[in-house]
Design a protein around this motif. Structure first.
Motif, PDB file in Angstrom:
ATOM      1  N   ALA B   2       0.827  -1.193   0.000  1.00  0.00           N
ATOM      2  CA  ALA B   2       0.000   0.000   0.000  1.00  0.00           C
ATOM      3  C   ALA B   2       0.867   1.250   0.000  1.00  0.00           C
ATOM      4  N   THR B   3       0.504   2.214  -0.813  1.00  0.00           N
ATOM      5  CA  THR B   3       1.292   3.443  -0.920  1.00  0.00           C
ATOM      6  C   THR B   3       0.388   4.652  -0.783  1.00  0.00           C
ATOM      7  N   GLY B   4      -0.668   4.523   0.026  1.00  0.00           N
ATOM      8  CA  GLY B   4      -1.591   5.637   0.143  1.00  0.00           C
ATOM      9  C   GLY B   4      -2.607   5.682  -0.975  1.00  0.00           C
ATOM     10  N   TRP B   5      -2.468   4.759  -1.898  1.00  0.00           N
ATOM     11  CA  TRP B   5      -3.438   4.681  -2.991  1.00  0.00           C
ATOM     12  C   TRP B   5      -4.675   3.942  -2.495  1.00  0.00           C
ATOM     13  N   HIS B   6      -5.875   4.424  -2.856  1.00  0.00           N
ATOM     14  CA  HIS B   6      -7.102   3.744  -2.440  1.00  0.00           C
ATOM     15  C   HIS B   6      -8.069   3.622  -3.602  1.00  0.00           C
ATOM     16  N   LEU B   7      -9.012   2.726  -3.436  1.00  0.00           N
ATOM     17  CA  LEU B   7     -10.005   2.512  -4.487  1.00  0.00           C
ATOM     18  C   LEU B   7     -10.933   3.717  -4.569  1.00  0.00           C
ATOM     19  N   SER B   8     -11.127   4.224  -5.782  1.00  0.00           N
ATOM     20  CA  SER B   8     -12.103   5.302  -5.930  1.00  0.00           C
ATOM     21  C   SER B   8     -13.494   4.674  -5.961  1.00  0.00           C
ATOM     22  N   PRO B   9     -14.511   5.437  -5.518  1.00  0.00           N
ATOM     23  CA  PRO B   9     -15.877   4.899  -5.531  1.00  0.00           C
ATOM     24  C   PRO B   9     -16.265   4.396  -6.921  1.00  0.00           C
ATOM     25  N   GLU B  10     -15.779   5.101  -7.938  1.00  0.00           N
ATOM     26  CA  GLU B  10     -16.152   4.725  -9.292  1.00  0.00           C
ATOM     27  C   GLU B  10     -15.542   3.366  -9.666  1.00  0.00           C
ATOM     28  N   LEU B  11     -14.272   3.206  -9.313  1.00  0.00           N
ATOM     29  CA  LEU B  11     -13.586   1.952  -9.607  1.00  0.00           C
ATOM     30  C   LEU B  11     -14.263   0.795  -8.852  1.00  0.00           C
ATOM     31  N   LEU B  12     -14.585   1.054  -7.592  1.00  0.00           N
ATOM     32  CA  LEU B  12     -15.242   0.050  -6.768  1.00  0.00           C
ATOM     33  C   LEU B  12     -16.595  -0.321  -7.365  1.00  0.00           C
ATOM     34  N   GLY B  13     -17.305   0.709  -7.836  1.00  0.00           N
ATOM     35  CA  GLY B  13     -18.613   0.475  -8.461  1.00  0.00           C
ATOM     36  C   GLY B  13     -18.488  -0.410  -9.675  1.00  0.00           C
ATOM     37  N   ARG B  14     -17.452  -0.160 -10.460  1.00  0.00           N
ATOM     38  CA  ARG B  14     -17.280  -0.972 -11.667  1.00  0.00           C
ATOM     39  C   ARG B  14     -16.848  -2.386 -11.302  1.00  0.00           C
ATOM     40  N   TYR B  15     -16.042  -2.494 -10.242  1.00  0.00           N
ATOM     41  CA  TYR B  15     -15.666  -3.831  -9.772  1.00  0.00           C
ATOM     42  C   TYR B  15     -16.917  -4.598  -9.337  1.00  0.00           C
ATOM     43  N   ALA B  16     -17.771  -3.912  -8.544  1.00  0.00           N
ATOM     44  CA  ALA B  16     -18.986  -4.563  -8.060  1.00  0.00           C
ATOM     45  C   ALA B  16     -19.898  -4.951  -9.218  1.00  0.00           C
ATOM     46  N   ALA B  17     -19.923  -4.101 -10.247  1.00  0.00           N
ATOM     47  CA  ALA B  17     -20.802  -4.378 -11.380  1.00  0.00           C
ATOM     48  C   ALA B  17     -20.196  -5.408 -12.331  1.00  0.00           C
ATOM     49  N   GLY B  18     -18.916  -5.702 -12.143  1.00  0.00           N
ATOM     50  CA  GLY B  18     -18.277  -6.705 -12.978  1.00  0.00           C
ATOM     51  C   GLY B  18     -17.876  -6.190 -14.345  1.00  0.00           C
ATOM     52  N   THR B  19     -17.609  -4.892 -14.461  1.00  0.00           N
ATOM     53  CA  THR B  19     -17.244  -4.343 -15.772  1.00  0.00           C
ATOM     54  C   THR B  19     -15.763  -4.001 -15.864  1.00  0.00           C
ATOM     55  N   LEU B  20     -14.969  -4.498 -14.895  1.00  0.00           N
ATOM     56  CA  LEU B  20     -13.527  -4.254 -14.963  1.00  0.00           C
ATOM     57  C   LEU B  20     -12.853  -5.374 -15.739  1.00  0.00           C
ATOM     58  N   ASP B  21     -11.786  -5.019 -16.390  1.00  0.00           N
ATOM     59  CA  ASP B  21     -10.984  -6.030 -17.050  1.00  0.00           C
ATOM     60  C   ASP B  21     -10.230  -6.836 -15.986  1.00  0.00           C
ATOM     61  N   LEU B  22      -9.777  -8.010 -16.378  1.00  0.00           N
ATOM     62  CA  LEU B  22      -9.197  -8.925 -15.396  1.00  0.00           C
ATOM     63  C   LEU B  22      -7.983  -8.352 -14.680  1.00  0.00           C
ATOM     64  N   GLY B  23      -7.196  -7.610 -15.370  1.00  0.00           N
ATOM     65  CA  GLY B  23      -5.998  -7.041 -14.751  1.00  0.00           C
ATOM     66  C   GLY B  23      -6.348  -6.103 -13.615  1.00  0.00           C
ATOM     67  N   PRO B  24      -7.093  -5.022 -13.901  1.00  0.00           N
ATOM     68  CA  PRO B  24      -7.531  -4.115 -12.833  1.00  0.00           C
ATOM     69  C   PRO B  24      -8.332  -4.844 -11.761  1.00  0.00           C
ATOM     70  N   GLN B  25      -9.111  -5.803 -12.201  1.00  0.00           N
ATOM     71  CA  GLN B  25      -9.902  -6.558 -11.228  1.00  0.00           C
ATOM     72  C   GLN B  25      -8.975  -7.252 -10.228  1.00  0.00           C
TER      73      GLN B  25
END
Lengths: 304, 273, 185
Positions: B2-25
């Motif tokens: 961890a380097t102080g980087w956190h999940l943005s709500p938008e990224l989390l939303g896309r993860y939850a919705a299953g629209t992320l590519d496998l790498g970012p996922q």
């Protein structure tokens, strides 16, 4: 649902020559009904009779339209409509809370396992014991055991819930939450509870019945009962002479119930407890004397 | 990592919705494991109703007590689940087991210690009593839940039957095996069956009035008297005669009649009204 | 008394504390559910696997060794429960395709991509260089830590196919990661 969820018709109970309940006629509609009275007044006797835990010596009892005192099938049908919390419930100490409720649910004819277990978990949640669900009864505190016994009475959707001193052993928060459960239930059915806590009565009950020595001494609403003590409660520097009871309150004044007002004292608002003590200390002979003091007084001595 | 980087709500939303590519996922998942803050955010993003539903399942599954193996065995043979729950709750049921073990032990010891003449009398005394006492022992008239159970619609007679059948099923094999194995028992190996039935019915009838101890004690005393009288008169073999067996059958029928009357007037054995 | 840590909760659960199980569930069930949803399209099976996970935690919390992240341990249980739930289902069940399909649409914002690139650059890039079916295999085996047998169940593929795909994927990953790492993820 009819207005007459439970009916006592000329019901008596005697043990040998001792009369635990003198001939009594009562009808219970929906709402919460409080049964007040000293120990041995016949409260538990009345509740046990209604709960079909014992037969009356004479008279007819009807619950949910079924005659408890009739045939076996009628009594069974009545038992389907009621639930009962006895004053003392011994629960086998080795049983877990879940297993105990599971057993009672089977006795209450919950056949489907999944639905039954859901119901068990529901009532465990109601009495705040979900986090004790795997514990043996021996590991529970007294209050927790009491709540466990109470939980079985909340299972299903009975017409009549009979509770013998349900608030004993509960702390104030638990008592408040029980009041919430019972009052929400009272819109659908009848809750009959025996208690020593006059606060429960004033907080919860639509109707109060005071029993003494197997006789009904009062039957009416809480305001009617409190009205009996109108003009009987005094606050002042000294106690009334001949007061039924008197004590020093938090602000140093003396509160007296009945008796001759001490000089300089002033009238105070009565509480359920005052009225209860008045009714209790009014013998049959001077019922009419107390009767002149309040609107509900005409009901004193009813049912004899 | 961890380097102080956190999940943005938008990224989390896309993860939850299953629209992320496998790498970012994979990156999101790896981050959740090591970052308690984002783990909390991710947990909060999950559908609440599903979580509540699953939790109910967890609660039930963790609370459900396991059935003791004898009951599981009976369930496999066709015992209804609700009946198994009734039997599991009967705290007095361990006593039939105990009594049967004791019974088996008594048979074994008696077989080697008593003189042959007394062995027959002994077997005749114990064999019919064991089922009767075992049945009585399955009842506890101080059943702590009784006051509660009475007010429920479940048939108390059914509870009584379940207990009786259970106790008899436990006791019978012991007596049968005892009779067949012991060398001194001849024809009596089966002569006890009718007396056993009579005594058991008698015990059940008494149980509609009395406590288990009183009922079992009375039955035992009556039978002891009968056996002692027969032994003193040297008439033990009489038990095996048709006349005696007929008498037992009659007594059994009589007990059954009284029991039926008691039960139909709503007094099930075990003190239930 | 502050908020108990995950390992403290597991210790309490091992001692039979139902409230601790509730707290652990509140903390972890959500993300586990999301992640399980990324592995299997059947919500009933996912819910079952999630329930089984916490029942297993209740029964065997004492087995946690206290090493590493509790979250990773929980995921290990969850994914294996999912795999065993899939057991007995026909092998041709297109669960593997669900996973692959769900992963294909690419509508990522530049900013997120950038941030992810900073944090997980090499691995992310390497993974993205793989075709979808190889990525799914890598995810099941390397990321979720499943055996080839378990991965085969999860993806609905024969074991041999998983093995050969994994071999190919390893070669490709090593090639794209070589300058930075030694080939291990």
């Amino acid at each position: 649902m009819s207005d007459r969820i439970a009916v006592l018709d000329g019901v008596t109970k005697s043990y040998g020559s001792a009369e635990a309940l003198h001939p009594t006629d009562l009808e219970f509609g929906s709402g919460v009904i409080g049964l007040l009275g000293p120990n041995g007044a016949g409260k538990s006797t009345m509740l046990r009779l209604l709960a079909t835990a014992m037969p009356p010596t004479a008279g007819r009892i009807v619950v949910g339209g079924h005659e408890v005192t009739g045939s076996v099938s009628e009594r069974t049908a009545a038992r389907r409509r009621l639930s009962y919390l006895p004053q003392e419930v011994g629960i086998p100490r080795r049983m877990t809370t879940f297993a105990f409720l599971d057993y009672i649910a089977v006795l209450k004819e919950w056949k489907d396992r999944e639905a039954r277990h859901r119901e068990v978990i529901r009532v465990l949640g109601l009495v705040n014991l979900e986090d004790r669900r795997t514990k043996r009864v021996s590991a529970l505190s007294g209050g927790q055991r009491r709540r466990l016994a109470l939980a079985q009475a909340l299972m299903g959707d009975p017409d009549l819930i009979i509770l013998d001193e349900p608030t004993t052993g509960l702390d104030p928060e638990q008592r408040a939450s029980l009041r919430g459960i019972l009052s929400s239930y009272s819109e659908r059915g009848s809750v009959l509870l025996a208690t020593h806590q006059t606060e429960d009565v004033s907080a919860l009950c639509d109707r109060v019945i005071i029993l003494d020595e197997g006789r009904i001494r009062f039957d009416g609403t809480v305001p009617d009962l409190v009205a009996l003590a109108d003009g009987q409660v005094w606050v002042g520097a000294e106690a009334n002479s001949g007061a039924l009871s008197s004590w020093r309150t938090g602000n140093g004044e003396i509160r007296s119930l009945g008796g001759v007002p001490a000089p300089g004292s002033r009238l105070a608002d009565p509480a359920v407890e005052d009225a209860y003590l008045l009714v209790r200390n009014t013998t049959d002979a001077d019922t009419s004397a107390a009767g002149s003091t309040g609107a509900g007084a005409s009901r004193i001595g009813e049912g004899r | 990592m961890a380097t102080g980087w956190h999940l943005s709500p938008e990224l989390l939303g896309r993860y939850a919705a299953g629209t992320l590519d496998l790498g970012p996922q994979a990156a999101v998942e790896a981050h959740i494991i090591v970052c308690p803050d984002c783990l909390g955010l991710a947990s909060a993003a999950a559908p609440r109703d599903t979580l509540d539903q699953v939790w109910q399942g967890v609660v039930t599954a963790t609370a459900r007590p396991t059935m003791p193996w004898p009951l599981r065995f009976l369930q496999r043979l066709g015992l209804a689940e609700t009946d198994a729950v009734i039997l599991r709750a009967s705290s007095s049921l361990y006593r039939p087991w105990l009594l049967s073990v004791v019974g088996a032990f008594v048979f074994g010891v008696a077989g080697s210690m008593l003189p042959a003449a007394e062995q027959r009398a002994f077997y005749l005394l114990i064999a019919p009593l064991l089922p009767a006492i075992t049945v009585a022992a399955a009842y506890d008239s101080t059943d702590p839940i009784r006051e509660l159970a009475v007010a429920t619609p479940y048939s108390k007679l059914r509870i009584a039957l379940l207990r009786t059948v259970f106790a008899v099923a436990v006791a019978l094999p012991v007596v049968l095996v005892g009779g067949l194995v012991l060398p001194f028992v001849g024809a009596e190996a089966f002569a006890w069956l009718l007396p056993a039935l009579t005594l058991t019915l008698l015990a059940l009838t008494l149980l509609t009035w009395w406590t288990a101890t009183a009922a079992a004690g009375t039955v035992a005393a009556v039978w002891l008297l009968v056996v002692v009288l027969l032994r003193t008169a040297d008439q033990l073999a009489a038990v095996d005669t048709p006349v005696a067996q007929l008498a037992f059958a009659t007594a059994a029928l009589l007990a059954l009649a009284v029991l039926t009357i008691r039960i139909t007037s709503y007094h099930a054995p075990g003190g239930y009204t | 008394m502050g908020t108990p840590t995950d390992s403290e909760l597991l210790r309490d659960i091992a001692a039979g504390d139902e409230a601790a199980l509730r707290m652990l569930y509140e903390r972890h069930a959500g993300w586990l559910l999301l992640r399980l949803n990324r592995r299997c399209g059947n919500s009933e099976l996912v819910a079952g696997a999630l329930q089984d996970t916490f029942v297993a935690v209740w029964q065997s919390a004492g087995r946690w060794r206290g090493e590493g992240e509790v979250a990773a341990w929980l995921w290990g249980i969850s994914i294996r429960r999912l795999v065993s739930a899939l057991r007995g289902r026909p092998a041709a069940d297109p669960l593997g395709d669900d996973v692959v399909d769900a992963a294909s649409p690419l509508v990522q914002s530049a900013e997120d991509e950038l941030l992810l690139g900073v944090e997980y650059g090499d691995v992310g890039r390497a993974l993205r260089s793989l075709p979808p079916e190889l990525r799914a295999t890598v995810q099941a085996t390397v990321i979720d830590g499943l055996s080839t047998k378990e991965a085969a169940k999860l993806l609905g593929l024969p074991q041999g196919t998983v093995k050969s795909r994994l071999r190919v994927a390893k070669v490709r990953l090593r090639r794209s990661l070589m300058p930075a790492r030694d080939g291990r993820i």
